[in-house]
Design a protein around this motif. Structure first.
Motif, short mmCIF file in Angstrom:
data_model
loop_
_atom_site.label_atom_id
_atom_site.label_comp_id
_atom_site.label_asym_id
_atom_site.label_seq_id
_atom_site.Cartn_x
_atom_site.Cartn_y
_atom_site.Cartn_z
N PHE A 50 0.82 -1.21 0.00
CA PHE A 50 0.00 0.00 0.00
C PHE A 50 0.86 1.26 0.00
CE2 PHE A 50 -2.78 -3.09 2.24
CZ PHE A 50 -3.88 -3.03 1.40
N TYR A 51 0.22 2.34 -0.45
CA TYR A 51 0.73 3.70 -0.26
C TYR A 51 -0.24 4.42 0.67
CZ TYR A 51 3.35 2.83 -4.61
OH TYR A 51 4.17 2.31 -5.57
N LEU A 52 0.28 5.35 1.45
CA LEU A 52 -0.59 6.21 2.26
C LEU A 52 -1.04 7.40 1.43
CD1 LEU A 52 1.38 6.26 5.63
CD2 LEU A 52 -0.77 5.07 5.18
N ASP A 53 -2.28 7.78 1.56
CA ASP A 53 -2.78 8.97 0.86
C ASP A 53 -2.28 10.22 1.58
OD1 ASP A 53 -4.24 10.69 -0.79
OD2 ASP A 53 -5.93 10.67 0.59
N LEU A 54 -1.37 10.95 0.94
CA LEU A 54 -0.77 12.14 1.56
C LEU A 54 -1.37 13.42 1.01
CD1 LEU A 54 3.02 11.13 1.51
CD2 LEU A 54 1.28 10.65 3.25
N TYR A 55 -2.33 13.30 0.11
CA TYR A 55 -2.86 14.49 -0.53
C TYR A 55 -3.70 15.33 0.45
CZ TYR A 55 -4.67 17.48 -4.20
OH TYR A 55 -4.97 18.57 -4.98
N ASP A 56 -3.57 16.64 0.33
CA ASP A 56 -4.33 17.54 1.20
C ASP A 56 -4.88 18.69 0.36
OD1 ASP A 56 -5.30 19.37 3.04
OD2 ASP A 56 -3.74 18.98 4.50
N TRP A 57 -6.20 18.73 0.20
CA TRP A 57 -6.86 19.77 -0.57
C TRP A 57 -7.79 20.53 0.38
CZ3 TRP A 57 -12.12 20.04 -2.67
CH2 TRP A 57 -12.29 21.06 -3.61
N TYR A 58 -7.32 21.67 0.85
CA TYR A 58 -8.08 22.48 1.81
C TYR A 58 -8.52 21.66 3.02
CZ TYR A 58 -8.21 25.94 -1.93
OH TYR A 58 -7.86 26.83 -2.91
N GLY A 59 -7.60 20.86 3.54
CA GLY A 59 -7.91 20.07 4.73
C GLY A 59 -8.58 18.75 4.44
N ASN A 60 -8.78 18.43 3.17
CA ASN A 60 -9.43 17.17 2.80
C ASN A 60 -8.43 16.25 2.10
OD1 ASN A 60 -12.16 18.07 3.52
ND2 ASN A 60 -11.94 19.43 1.76
#
Length: 307
Positions: free
Chosen positions: A169-179
């Motif tokens: 797995f990869y961890l989801d590191l994306y952050d779009w305005y706190g989401n």
């Protein structure tokens, strides 16, 4: 008559000398003005700390590569701060990268303070000099920023690949305005899509409806219509309950068809819950992945020597 001509000639010579002296004086005066302006500007900015000067940082940052930086960090002549790396330090060692990244971050913070301090200030009589000095400082700021980011993302990518090789797995590191990516998809499906092999946090999602085999979830974000996703699980979650950050993680498995309360047939993304507790032993050992927040790192004194 002869005496008068001689006197006029002498006056002409003296006048020529006087004009040359005035010209020299103007150059000297300008040089003095620039020097005084530079001293005034430098004295008003936090350009140094107790262990280093930004000129030293700037000189060391002329090379953009990580390896070149390490070469200078291993030399007392080319060092930046009070600590010198041993020649035995491996450029692929992530603890070395972490130490360098933290050091660069400290340079970056102070230099950013200098840049911010200089912006918008009026150095009366020195505006032209201040503009030139600002450009120099800003270029140093950009170089330090780039070096720090290059080291950080290089090291993070290395740990991410290690995590994937061990867990799949990869961890989801994306952050779009706190989401994260999943909640961003729920409120803006045209721009975001979940992918397989990623672990998604269910933060800010709400149990919308119980269906055979699991639950339907929607985003609990005021003012936004939400997409629906399906979570396959035998665990019990009350309808209307909401998920906190790091409470439940899921991974995409494909699509799932279901019938709405109005009798419509719909297809949505389907996920299954993943227990990440077994993965903590690897995550705790990482310095950059998912992000560098460690403060408990001990460095080998045989590899790092400080005055």
């Amino acid at each position: 008559m002869h005496k008068i001509i001689m006197m006029l000639a002498m006056l002409g010579v003296l006048g020529g000398c006087a004009s040359w002296q005035i010209f020299e004086s103007a150059e000297q005066q300008e040089a003095r003005r620039v020097a005084e302006c530079q001293a005034h500007i430098e004295s008003s900015l936090p350009l140094s700390s107790g262990t280093y000067k930004f000129q030293d940082v700037y000189d060391a940052m002329q090379e953009f590569s990580y390896n070149e930086f390490l070469k200078k960090a291993k030399s007392r002549e080319g060092r930046i701060g009070k600590c010198v790396l041993s020649p035995a330090v491996d450029e692929n060692d992530l603890r070395t990268a972490y130490a360098v990244s933290l050091e660069i971050s400290s340079y970056f913070k102070e230099l950013k303070s200098a840049v911010d301090n200089m912006q918008g200030r009026m150095f009366y009589g020195c505006q032209d000099v201040a503009a030139q000095e600002y450009q120099k400082i800003f270029k140093r700021y950009q170089k330090i920023e780039k070096m720090g980011k290059d080291i950080y993302y290089w090291a993070q990518d290395k740990e991410e690949k290690d995590f994937h090789s061990k867990t799949g797995f990869y961890l989801d590191l994306y952050d779009w305005y706190g989401n994260n990516t999943l909640t961003s998809y729920m409120i803006n499906s045209y721009s975001f899509r979940p992918e397989k092999e990623y672990l998604y946090d269910l933060k800010r999602l709400e149990v919308f409806q119980r269906v055979p085999g699991g639950y339907l979830l929607r985003a609990d974000i005021s003012g936004y219509p939400s997409e629906i996703i399906f979570i396959k699980t035998n665990r019990f979650f009350p309808v209307g309950s909401q998920f906190d950050s790091n409470q439940v993680f899921v991974t995409l498995t494909g699509k799932q068809r279901y019938t709405t309360l109005l009798g419509e047939d719909k297809e949505v993304f389907a996920f299954r819950i993943v227990d990440i507790k077994p993965f903590q032993k690897w995550l705790k050992s990482y310095l950059f992945y998912p992000q560098a927040v460690r403060t408990d790192i001990d460095f080998n004194p045989n590899l790092v020597k400080c005055n």
